[in-house]
Design a protein around this motif. Sequence first.
Motif, PDB file in Angstrom:
ATOM      1  N   UNK A  47      10.520 -62.069  66.443  1.00  0.00           N
ATOM      2  CA  UNK A  47      10.701 -63.301  65.683  1.00  0.00           C
ATOM      3  C   UNK A  47      11.393 -64.423  66.413  1.00  0.00           C
ATOM      4  N   UNK A  48      11.663 -64.254  67.709  1.00  0.00           N
ATOM      5  CA  UNK A  48      12.322 -65.322  68.469  1.00  0.00           C
ATOM      6  C   UNK A  48      11.514 -66.616  68.410  1.00  0.00           C
ATOM      7  N   UNK A  49      10.188 -66.489  68.521  1.00  0.00           N
ATOM      8  CA  UNK A  49       9.337 -67.679  68.498  1.00  0.00           C
ATOM      9  C   UNK A  49       9.221 -68.278  67.103  1.00  0.00           C
ATOM     10  N   UNK A  50       9.551 -67.495  66.067  1.00  0.00           N
ATOM     11  CA  UNK A  50       9.455 -67.971  64.680  1.00  0.00           C
ATOM     12  C   UNK A  50      10.719 -68.698  64.227  1.00  0.00           C
ATOM     13  N   UNK A  51      11.827 -68.440  64.886  1.00  0.00           N
ATOM     14  CA  UNK A  51      13.119 -68.955  64.442  1.00  0.00           C
ATOM     15  C   UNK A  51      13.177 -70.478  64.323  1.00  0.00           C
ATOM     16  N   UNK A  52      12.630 -71.247  65.276  1.00  0.00           N
ATOM     17  CA  UNK A  52      12.740 -72.705  65.142  1.00  0.00           C
ATOM     18  C   UNK A  52      12.097 -73.239  63.866  1.00  0.00           C
ATOM     19  N   UNK A  53      11.017 -72.610  63.430  1.00  0.00           N
ATOM     20  CA  UNK A  53      10.352 -73.050  62.197  1.00  0.00           C
ATOM     21  C   UNK A  53      11.205 -72.695  60.986  1.00  0.00           C
TER      22      UNK A  53
END
Length: 258
Positions: A63-69
């Motif tokens: 989920x690292x790539x999902x965190x900014x959203x």
Amino acid sequence: MNRASLDKRPDEVATMFDDVAPKYDVVNDVLSMGQTRRWRKVVVEAMEVSKGQRVLDLAAGTGTSSEPYADAGIDVVACDFSLGMLKVGKRRRPDINFVAGDATNLPFADNSFDATTISFGLRNVNEPKKALQEMLRVTKPGGRLVIAEFSQPVVPLWRTMYTEYLMRALPAIATKVASNPDAYVYLAESIRAWPDQDNLAAWLQETGWEDVTYRNLTGGIVAVHRAFKAAGKTSDGGAAAIAAHKGPVAKLRRNIAR
């Protein structure tokens, strides 16, 4: 294209990612010399999504790539085929919706997402073109797709140095910092076997995506591709686009945010 000793079954690849899940993000930072954060920032900028929109983040891993959203109040679904990755992510970010799913057979209805993205995961899909068709199916008409993937350095000398790093230095470093070094040998081979920027762009056109552009990062080590689903597009699996596809994709356009 040789898919990297890449005769691994999907379940074998999933098990490999399960094994490396606990340290995956830390190891990636080490192996990329900290560049992953910059690459992911470019992806978020290229997505151009806002509060009230829904995003599908494929191959989301922990989920690292999902965190900014999620941090921006955007409804994001983090989807991955590795249960080990999803478990690590859910423990760390219980506020994010983690869903187990196969990129070639997504568990979502047609036209469900305003934007779809996949970072450093498409090359690990057994049938990448089928995955691109599935992404088209679940994206709303007028919606966008952003892909970050390892690619081919554009300067010959840099390309040679990079290949040497991939096949020699990367496995050696992984032996010291990773729980499953063999997984990183597989990943290095998968990067070397992956098509270049223009070929991936052509795949996008062939599978029904339109207005395909890409931007090289770090000298072409990574390329960020962006494409759109035509307004009013029906989910035909890209068949019409395959029949109509003729010319090469346009080279880099500066409409992808720096």
